[in-house]
Design an enzyme around this catalytic site. Structure first.
Site, short mmCIF file in Angstrom:
data_model
loop_
_atom_site.label_atom_id
_atom_site.label_comp_id
_atom_site.label_asym_id
_atom_site.label_seq_id
_atom_site.Cartn_x
_atom_site.Cartn_y
_atom_site.Cartn_z
N CYS A 260 0.80 -1.23 0.00
CA CYS A 260 0.00 0.00 0.00
C CYS A 260 0.83 1.28 0.00
CB CYS A 260 -0.94 -0.01 1.20
SG CYS A 260 -1.88 -1.54 1.28
N ARG A 327 5.62 -8.11 -0.47
CA ARG A 327 5.60 -7.01 -1.43
C ARG A 327 6.35 -5.79 -0.87
NH1 ARG A 327 -0.59 -7.10 -3.16
NH2 ARG A 327 -0.76 -8.04 -1.10
C1 UGA Z 1 -1.53 0.20 5.42
C2 UGA Z 1 -2.36 1.11 6.35
O1 UGA Z 1 -1.84 1.05 7.67
C3 UGA Z 1 -3.83 0.71 6.34
O2 UGA Z 1 -4.58 1.64 7.10
C4 UGA Z 1 -4.33 0.70 4.90
O3 UGA Z 1 -5.70 0.31 4.82
C5 UGA Z 1 -3.49 -0.28 4.10
O4 UGA Z 1 -2.12 0.18 4.13
C6 UGA Z 1 -4.01 -0.31 2.69
O5 UGA Z 1 -4.01 0.72 2.00
O6 UGA Z 1 -4.53 -1.35 2.25
P1 UGA Z 1 -0.31 -2.18 5.71
O7 UGA Z 1 0.38 -1.86 4.43
O8 UGA Z 1 -0.95 -3.51 5.84
O9 UGA Z 1 -1.51 -1.11 5.99
O10 UGA Z 1 0.72 -2.07 6.89
P2 UGA Z 1 1.16 -1.04 8.02
O11 UGA Z 1 0.94 -1.69 9.32
O12 UGA Z 1 0.56 0.28 7.83
O13 UGA Z 1 2.73 -0.98 7.77
C7 UGA Z 1 3.27 -0.51 6.54
C8 UGA Z 1 4.77 -0.40 6.63
O14 UGA Z 1 5.14 0.67 7.48
C9 UGA Z 1 5.47 -1.63 7.21
O15 UGA Z 1 6.60 -1.93 6.42
C10 UGA Z 1 5.88 -1.22 8.61
O16 UGA Z 1 7.03 -1.89 9.06
C11 UGA Z 1 6.13 0.25 8.39
N1 UGA Z 1 6.02 1.04 9.64
C12 UGA Z 1 4.82 1.18 10.27
C13 UGA Z 1 7.14 1.67 10.17
O17 UGA Z 1 8.24 1.58 9.60
N2 UGA Z 1 7.01 2.41 11.32
C14 UGA Z 1 5.83 2.56 11.95
O18 UGA Z 1 5.79 3.26 12.98
C15 UGA Z 1 4.70 1.92 11.42
#
Ligand code: UGA
Length: 448
Positions: A260, A327
Site C-alpha cells: 500500500c 511485497r
Molecule cells: C496500510 C495502512 O496502515 C492501512 O490503514 C491501509 O488500509 C493499508 O495500508 C491499505 O491501504 O490497504 P499495511 O500496508 O498492511 O496497511 O501495513 P502497516 O501496518 O501500515 O505498515 C506498513 C509499513 O510501514 C510496514 O513496512 C511497517 O514496518 C512500516 N512502519 C509502520 C514503520 O516503519 N514504522 C511505523 O511506525 C509503522
C-alpha cells in the site's frame, strides 16, 4: 440483499468474510479455481490472523459462498463490491486493468438494478470513469450506479480493522446509493463519513500518504539522532504525549514496505504531477524511504569493508510481522545487494520463507530456526520485528555467532540490556554499542 465481492485478495476476502460475519449474505468471486476450492474448506489462501475462523463459520452457516461462476453471481447481485488489486505501473501510476475487467463482467451479467462499490484503492476520478464505463456497457435495461468505499485495514490485523473500523467512508452521488451502504454498514456500529466519490477516493490516498510521511519523518529524525547523539525511542516517546502528534506510526526503522504505502505514495505523486502539481511532501517521503531501506547494508559495508564470503544471517523477510507478504519488503533488495557483494546469505522468517523461495529459490540458504540462521555467522541483519525475534535475547547471538555483529533495522532490543554485552549492535536512531573486541577477530574489521 445479494452481496457479491469481486476479488479474494486481502481487501476482497476480508470484506466478504466480515460482511457475512455481521449477518449479510455474501458470495465471493474469483477466477482462480484452486483458491475457491481452498476457501470452501474454510481455509484462507492468505495468512491473516482470525480469517480462517470466520470463513469456515460463515461458509458452514450458508452466509458466505465462493465461486468462479461470475456470470451467475452477478446475475443475482444487488450490490457488487470490487476488491481487486490496483498494482503500480512502471511510471508509478495505478494499473486499473483488473478493476475494468471485473466491470466488463458485471456490465454483461447484472440483471437487477445494481450498486457497484469500489473498495480497491483507485486514483481520484476513477469511480466516475467506472460508472460511465458500466452505463455504456450494461446489457440489460437496469440502473447501475457506483459508490466509493475505501478500506483502511492493515495486513495482520485485517479482520479486527474491518469489524472494529476506525471509520467507514462512503462516497456517493445519490441518496439511493447512500441508503444502501448505510443499511449495509449500520451493523458495524462504527463512525460513518459520507461524502462525494472524489473526496472518498482522496481520503484513502491522503490517509495512507500521511502515514507514510509520518514514517519517513520519524526515520529522518532517527538519522539526525544518530548524528547528534540523541535516542529516537525517547524522542518519539516524548513527542507522543502530545495528542496532536499521537503515539502511533512513530517507530523508526528501515522504511515502510507492503502493498500500500509504496504504491499509494507513488500513485498520488504521479496523479498530481499529471495535473501539473508537485506534492513536495510526498516526493520527499518516497525519497527518504528509498534511502532508508539500505541503511543496514551501508553500515555493514562501513564496518566490514568487504562482504565477500561473509556469512550473513537475515532475520525476518516479510515487510512487517503478522503477514507472509513480501511485497516491497526491504529484505528483497538487500539480499540482492548482499549476493552481488559475494556474501553467503542464510535467512529465517517464521512464515515468509515459502514466498521468499519464489524470488530466491537457490541463491540463499533457508534456516528452520533463528538459532540455525545465526549459527557461525559473521553478522546478522534484522529486517522484521517478529515477536520470536524480539524475544530471543542478545546472549543467544553472542553464543551462536562467529562474530556477534548485529544490524537491527527494527530496534528489537532494549539498549539497557545490551550496554554491558560483548557485541557490536547497530540499530536505527540510537547509540551503537561497540563492546565487541577486535582482538577476537582473525581479520580486520572497522568497528567505527
Ligand atoms: C496500510 C495502512 O496502515 C492501512 O490503514 C491501509 O488500509 C493499508 O495500508 C491499505 O491501504 O490497504 P499495511 O500496508 O498492511 O496497511 O501495513 P502497516 O501496518 O501500515 O505498515 C506498513 C509499513 O510501514 C510496514 O513496512 C511497517 O514496518 C512500516 N512502519 C509502520 C514503520 O516503519 N514504522 C511505523 O511506525 C509503522
Amino acid at each position: 440483499m445479494e452481496i457479491v465481492v469481486a476479488g479474494t485478495g486481502y481487501v476482497g476476502l476480508v470484506t466478504g468474510a466480515c460482511l457475512a460475519e455481521v449477518g449479510h449474505k455474501v458470495t465471493c468471486v474469483d477466477i482462480d479455481e484452486k483458491k475457491i476450492e481452498i476457501m470452501k474448506k474454510g481455509i484462507s489462501p492468505i495468512y491473516e490472523p482470525g480469517l480462517d475462523e470466520i470463513l469456515d463459520k460463515n461458509y458452514k452457516k450458508g452466509k458466505l459462498d465462493f465461486t468462479t461462476d461470475y456470470k451467475e453471481a452477478y446475475r443475482k447481485a444487488d450490490v457488487v463490491f470490487i476488491g481487486v488489486g490496483t498494482p503500480e505501473r512502471v511510471d508509478g501510476s495505478a494499473n486499473l486493468d483488473y478493476v475494468f475487467s471485473v466491470c466488463r463482467q458485471i456490465a454483461k451479467n447484472v440483471t437487477k438494478d445494481c450498486l457497484v462499490v469500489v473498495k480497491s484503492t483507485v486514483p481520484i476520478g476513477t469511480n466516475d470513469k467506472v460508472e460511465e464505463f458500466l452505463r455504456e456497457n450494461v446489457e440489460n435495461n437496469i440502473h447501475i450506479e457506483v459508490a466509493s468505499n475505501p478500506e483502511f485495514l492493515a495486513q495482520g490485523t485485517a479482520v479486527r480493522d474491518t469489524l472494529f473500523a476506525s471509520r467507514i467512508v462512503i462516497g456517493v452521488e445519490s441518496e439511493k446509493a447512500r441508503d444502501i451502504l448505510m443499511n449495509i454498514y449500520e451493523r458495524f456500529n462504527q463512525p460513518i463519513v459520507v461524502t462525494n466519490r472524489r473526496s472518498a477516493e482522496m481520503i484513502k490516498y491522503a490517509s495512507n500518504d500521511f502515514l507514510a510521511l509520518k514514517i519517513s519523518f520519524i526515520n529522518e529524525m532517527a538519522n539526525v539522532c544518530e548524528i547528534v547523539g540523541a535516542d529516537i525511542e525517547d524522542v518519539a516517546k516524548g513527542m507522543s504525549y502530545d495528542s496532536r502528534i499521537g503515539n502511533k506510526f512513530l517507530s523508526a526503522g528501515i522504511g515502510y514496505g507492503g502493498s500500500c504505502f509504496p504504491k499509494d505514495t507513488k500513485a498520488l505523486h504521479w496523479l498530481a504531477n499529471d495535473h501539473g502539481y508537485e506534492v513536495k511532501t510526498i516526493k520527499a517521503t518516497i525519497e527518504v524511504n528509498e534511502n532508508q531501506k539500505y541503511k543496514l547494508f551501508r553500515k555493514a559495508k562501513e564496518v566490514f569493508g568487504s562482504l565477500k564470503n561473509k556469512r550473513v544471517a537475515i532475520l525476518g523477510l516479510t515487510f512487517k510481522p503478522g503477514t507472509d507478504d513480501l511485497r516491497e519488503a526491504p529484505s528483497i533488495e538487500n539480499v540482492r545487494r548482499l549476493l552481488d557483494e559475494g556474501a553467503k546469505v542464510i535467512a529465517y522468517d517464521p512464515v515468509g520463507e515459502n514466498n521468499f523461495k519464489k524470488i530466491y529459490p537457490t541463491e540463499i540458504i533457508y534456516a528452520e530456526s533463528m538459532e540455525e540462521a545465526i549459527n557461525d555467522s559473521d553478522m546478522a541483519f534484522i529486517f522484521t520485528e517478529w515477536d520470536e525475534i524480539k524475544s530471543i535475547g542478545i546472549d543467544v547471538f553472542i553464543e551462536k555467532m562467529k562474530t556477534p555483529i548485529i544490524f537491527d533495522g527494527r530496534n528489537c532490543f532494549n539498549l539497557d540490556n545490551i550496554y554491558e554485552k560483548e557485541v557490536y549492535y547497530y540499530s536505527i536512531g540510537r547509540k551503537t554499542i561497540k563492546n565487541f573486541s577486535k582482538k577476537k577477530l582473525n581479520e580486520k574489521i572497522f568497528l567505527k
